[in-house]
Design a protein around this motif. Sequence first.
Motif, PDB file in Angstrom:
ATOM      1  N   ARG A  77       3.855 -76.789   8.170  1.00 39.21           N
ATOM      2  CA  ARG A  77       5.282 -76.776   8.677  1.00 39.21           C
ATOM      3  C   ARG A  77       6.282 -77.621   7.945  1.00 39.21           C
ATOM      4  O   ARG A  77       7.334 -76.966   7.690  1.00 39.21           O
ATOM      5  N   GLN A  78       5.721 -78.677   7.489  1.00 40.95           N
ATOM      6  CA  GLN A  78       6.491 -79.691   6.884  1.00 40.95           C
ATOM      7  C   GLN A  78       7.047 -79.036   5.477  1.00 40.95           C
ATOM      8  O   GLN A  78       8.094 -79.183   4.827  1.00 40.95           O
ATOM      9  N   ALA A  79       5.878 -78.688   4.805  1.00 41.96           N
ATOM     10  CA  ALA A  79       6.179 -78.018   3.485  1.00 41.96           C
ATOM     11  C   ALA A  79       6.817 -76.634   3.579  1.00 41.96           C
ATOM     12  O   ALA A  79       7.871 -76.535   2.806  1.00 41.96           O
ATOM     13  N   LEU A  80       6.793 -75.764   4.591  1.00 46.12           N
ATOM     14  CA  LEU A  80       7.909 -74.950   4.771  1.00 46.12           C
ATOM     15  C   LEU A  80       9.167 -75.323   4.955  1.00 46.12           C
ATOM     16  O   LEU A  80      10.275 -74.548   4.535  1.00 46.12           O
ATOM     17  N   GLU A  81       9.547 -76.141   5.839  1.00 49.16           N
ATOM     18  CA  GLU A  81      10.894 -76.782   5.985  1.00 49.16           C
ATOM     19  C   GLU A  81      11.494 -77.335   4.889  1.00 49.16           C
ATOM     20  O   GLU A  81      12.654 -77.304   4.551  1.00 49.16           O
ATOM     21  N   VAL A  82      10.742 -77.909   3.687  1.00 46.86           N
ATOM     22  CA  VAL A  82      11.082 -78.667   2.905  1.00 46.86           C
ATOM     23  C   VAL A  82      11.192 -77.723   1.525  1.00 46.86           C
ATOM     24  O   VAL A  82      12.569 -77.789   0.759  1.00 46.86           O
ATOM     25  N   ARG A  83      10.415 -76.982   1.152  1.00 45.24           N
ATOM     26  CA  ARG A  83      10.405 -76.024   0.157  1.00 45.24           C
ATOM     27  C   ARG A  83      10.766 -74.390   0.600  1.00 45.24           C
ATOM     28  O   ARG A  83      11.416 -73.748  -0.379  1.00 45.24           O
ATOM     29  N   GLY A  84      10.674 -74.257   1.593  1.00 46.01           N
ATOM     30  CA  GLY A  84      11.142 -72.763   2.092  1.00 46.01           C
ATOM     31  C   GLY A  84       9.998 -71.876   2.051  1.00 46.01           C
ATOM     32  O   GLY A  84       8.913 -72.034   0.990  1.00 46.01           O
ATOM     33  N   GLY A  85       9.802 -70.734   2.843  1.00 47.56           N
ATOM     34  CA  GLY A  85       9.044 -69.740   2.880  1.00 47.56           C
ATOM     35  C   GLY A  85       8.798 -69.154   1.584  1.00 47.56           C
ATOM     36  O   GLY A  85       7.725 -68.439   1.109  1.00 47.56           O
ATOM     37  N   ALA A  86       9.818 -68.781   0.609  1.00 48.45           N
ATOM     38  CA  ALA A  86       9.952 -67.972  -0.271  1.00 48.45           C
ATOM     39  C   ALA A  86       9.026 -68.656  -1.523  1.00 48.45           C
ATOM     40  O   ALA A  86       8.270 -67.971  -2.296  1.00 48.45           O
ATOM     41  N   ARG A  87       9.108 -70.018  -1.832  1.00 49.23           N
ATOM     42  CA  ARG A  87       8.532 -70.543  -2.646  1.00 49.23           C
ATOM     43  C   ARG A  87       6.952 -70.558  -2.234  1.00 49.23           C
ATOM     44  O   ARG A  87       5.958 -70.428  -3.137  1.00 49.23           O
ATOM     45  N   LEU A  88       6.589 -70.920  -0.904  1.00 50.80           N
ATOM     46  CA  LEU A  88       5.008 -70.849  -0.688  1.00 50.80           C
ATOM     47  C   LEU A  88       4.757 -69.432  -0.516  1.00 50.80           C
ATOM     48  O   LEU A  88       3.341 -69.597  -0.623  1.00 50.80           O
ATOM     49  N   ALA A  89       5.459 -68.514  -0.522  1.00 52.05           N
ATOM     50  CA  ALA A  89       4.610 -67.071  -0.482  1.00 52.05           C
ATOM     51  C   ALA A  89       4.327 -66.764  -2.123  1.00 52.05           C
ATOM     52  O   ALA A  89       3.362 -65.846  -1.986  1.00 52.05           O
ATOM     53  N   GLN A  90       4.796 -67.497  -3.042  1.00 53.14           N
ATOM     54  CA  GLN A  90       4.239 -67.388  -4.361  1.00 53.14           C
ATOM     55  C   GLN A  90       2.991 -68.357  -4.455  1.00 53.14           C
ATOM     56  O   GLN A  90       2.429 -68.206  -5.763  1.00 53.14           O
ATOM     57  N   LEU A  91       2.349 -68.790  -3.741  1.00 53.45           N
ATOM     58  CA  LEU A  91       1.148 -69.786  -3.801  1.00 53.45           C
ATOM     59  C   LEU A  91      -0.070 -68.810  -4.010  1.00 53.45           C
ATOM     60  O   LEU A  91       0.106 -67.653  -3.230  1.00 53.45           O
ATOM     61  N   ARG A  92      -0.988 -69.227  -4.717  1.00 48.33           N
ATOM     62  CA  ARG A  92      -2.186 -68.293  -4.823  1.00 48.33           C
ATOM     63  C   ARG A  92      -3.189 -68.836  -4.063  1.00 48.33           C
ATOM     64  O   ARG A  92      -3.886 -69.976  -4.121  1.00 48.33           O
ATOM     65  N   GLY A  93      -3.718 -68.131  -2.997  1.00 46.03           N
ATOM     66  CA  GLY A  93      -4.633 -68.561  -2.098  1.00 46.03           C
ATOM     67  C   GLY A  93      -4.669 -69.852  -1.166  1.00 46.03           C
ATOM     68  O   GLY A  93      -5.718 -70.629  -1.178  1.00 46.03           O
ATOM     69  N   PRO A  94      -3.596 -70.368  -0.723  1.00 43.43           N
ATOM     70  CA  PRO A  94      -3.471 -71.394  -0.179  1.00 43.43           C
ATOM     71  C   PRO A  94      -4.371 -71.657   0.975  1.00 43.43           C
ATOM     72  O   PRO A  94      -5.115 -72.694   1.182  1.00 43.43           O
ATOM     73  N   ARG A  95      -4.826 -70.558   1.719  1.00 41.58           N
ATOM     74  CA  ARG A  95      -5.721 -70.695   2.942  1.00 41.58           C
ATOM     75  C   ARG A  95      -7.010 -71.082   2.482  1.00 41.58           C
ATOM     76  O   ARG A  95      -7.806 -71.555   2.968  1.00 41.58           O
ATOM     77  N   VAL A  96      -7.568 -70.237   1.116  1.00 39.29           N
ATOM     78  CA  VAL A  96      -8.833 -70.385   0.753  1.00 39.29           C
ATOM     79  C   VAL A  96      -8.899 -71.790   0.152  1.00 39.29           C
ATOM     80  O   VAL A  96      -9.928 -72.407   0.289  1.00 39.29           O
ATOM     81  N   ARG A  97      -7.875 -72.337  -0.458  1.00 37.55           N
ATOM     82  CA  ARG A  97      -8.050 -73.881  -1.028  1.00 37.55           C
ATOM     83  C   ARG A  97      -8.014 -74.639  -0.115  1.00 37.55           C
ATOM     84  O   ARG A  97      -8.731 -75.771  -0.102  1.00 37.55           O
ATOM     85  N   HIS A  98      -7.130 -74.439   1.160  1.00 37.30           N
ATOM     86  CA  HIS A  98      -7.412 -75.467   2.209  1.00 37.30           C
ATOM     87  C   HIS A  98      -8.720 -75.369   2.740  1.00 37.30           C
ATOM     88  O   HIS A  98      -9.235 -76.773   3.033  1.00 37.30           O
ATOM     89  N   ALA A  99      -9.368 -74.259   3.075  1.00 40.63           N
ATOM     90  CA  ALA A  99     -10.782 -74.139   3.638  1.00 40.63           C
ATOM     91  C   ALA A  99     -11.610 -74.973   2.750  1.00 40.63           C
ATOM     92  O   ALA A  99     -12.516 -75.683   3.269  1.00 40.63           O
ATOM     93  N   GLY A 100     -11.591 -74.675   1.457  1.00 40.43           N
ATOM     94  CA  GLY A 100     -12.658 -75.050   0.557  1.00 40.43           C
ATOM     95  C   GLY A 100     -12.534 -76.818   0.339  1.00 40.43           C
ATOM     96  O   GLY A 100     -13.511 -77.626   0.611  1.00 40.43           O
TER      97      GLY A 100
END
Length: 320
Positions: A77-100
């Motif tokens: 949530r902090q990352a979304l509020e600081v960077r915005g959803g548009a920037r984080l939408a361009q990340l590649r597989g953040p959920r997979v990287r977080h899980a791994g």
Amino acid sequence: MALMTSPASIAHAWRLPRDFALITVAVEAAIVGVHFGRQLWPGSGHEGYGLDVWAGMAANLAMSWVLAAALAWSHARQALEVRGGARLAQLRGPRVRHAGAYLIVRVLDYFVLSPWLYGLGLLYMPGGRLVQLAMLVLSVWLATWLALRQGTQASAASFDAGDADAVAPASASPGRATVALLIAAVSASIQIWCAMVTDPWHEAMRTMDRVAPFLSWVAPPLLVFALAFWGAWLGIGRGPLPTRVRPFRAVAASVLAFVLVLAGCAAVILAGLGLLEPSQTSMAGVGDLVILLAALVPLYPLLTVLLTRFITRRLYRPYL
């Protein structure tokens, strides 16, 4: 050339806090399933554990999962509020990287660090428990940092924070209840974790019936959660919250309220001990201590609610 991001992908990015929290709990559950499966395997020597031991383990795990999920939600949530959803939408597989990343760190904690602490005789001592708590917090931070760091530089030229917030979905503002839940979850987790470090009721629990383990490990977390939620709810006040809810202010409110409640109870105990007159009989001294401890029963919930309300109001006042 500016990179285009669809509204659907931005909305998907705004669901990262919820997904990170669920992934964190799922990874913990998978590791615990393997860990307990090994312990319950016939011939492992752990089949004879009593109900009090299993109740304590379950409470420890529950508090770990709640705290890890709350911190993972806060980081995303902090990352979304600081960077915005548009920037984080361009990340590649953040959920997979977080899980791994989280899986690797927690496997090392469960199967390397914990056996090492157990071999040193520190696992069930305050120092060992605090090391485990620090490892849990660091594991969540490292996993979320690795999941959210890649790709932000490439998208920085395409969107600024204002543009990203302008296209945030209507559900981006979590509301009063969500912030109060976050404060209550962290409060309950850290308070019960500290109680497990000292383990004050363990010996008394052994002398009671089979209902005692359930009540002694389940009732206190629910009580602390309810009190902290009530205080946070009153502290936030009425009215809608802005999109930027500053999740780590909620975490700070939980920690500060816990410290102040602990300090307040300790001050009352010290003051009461100073006012008690020295007694010639041990029974009279025990009676005075019982009266003093009984006075803490109504004081603790009162301090928890009032101090949580006060700290929450102080930290969120500029944003409400």
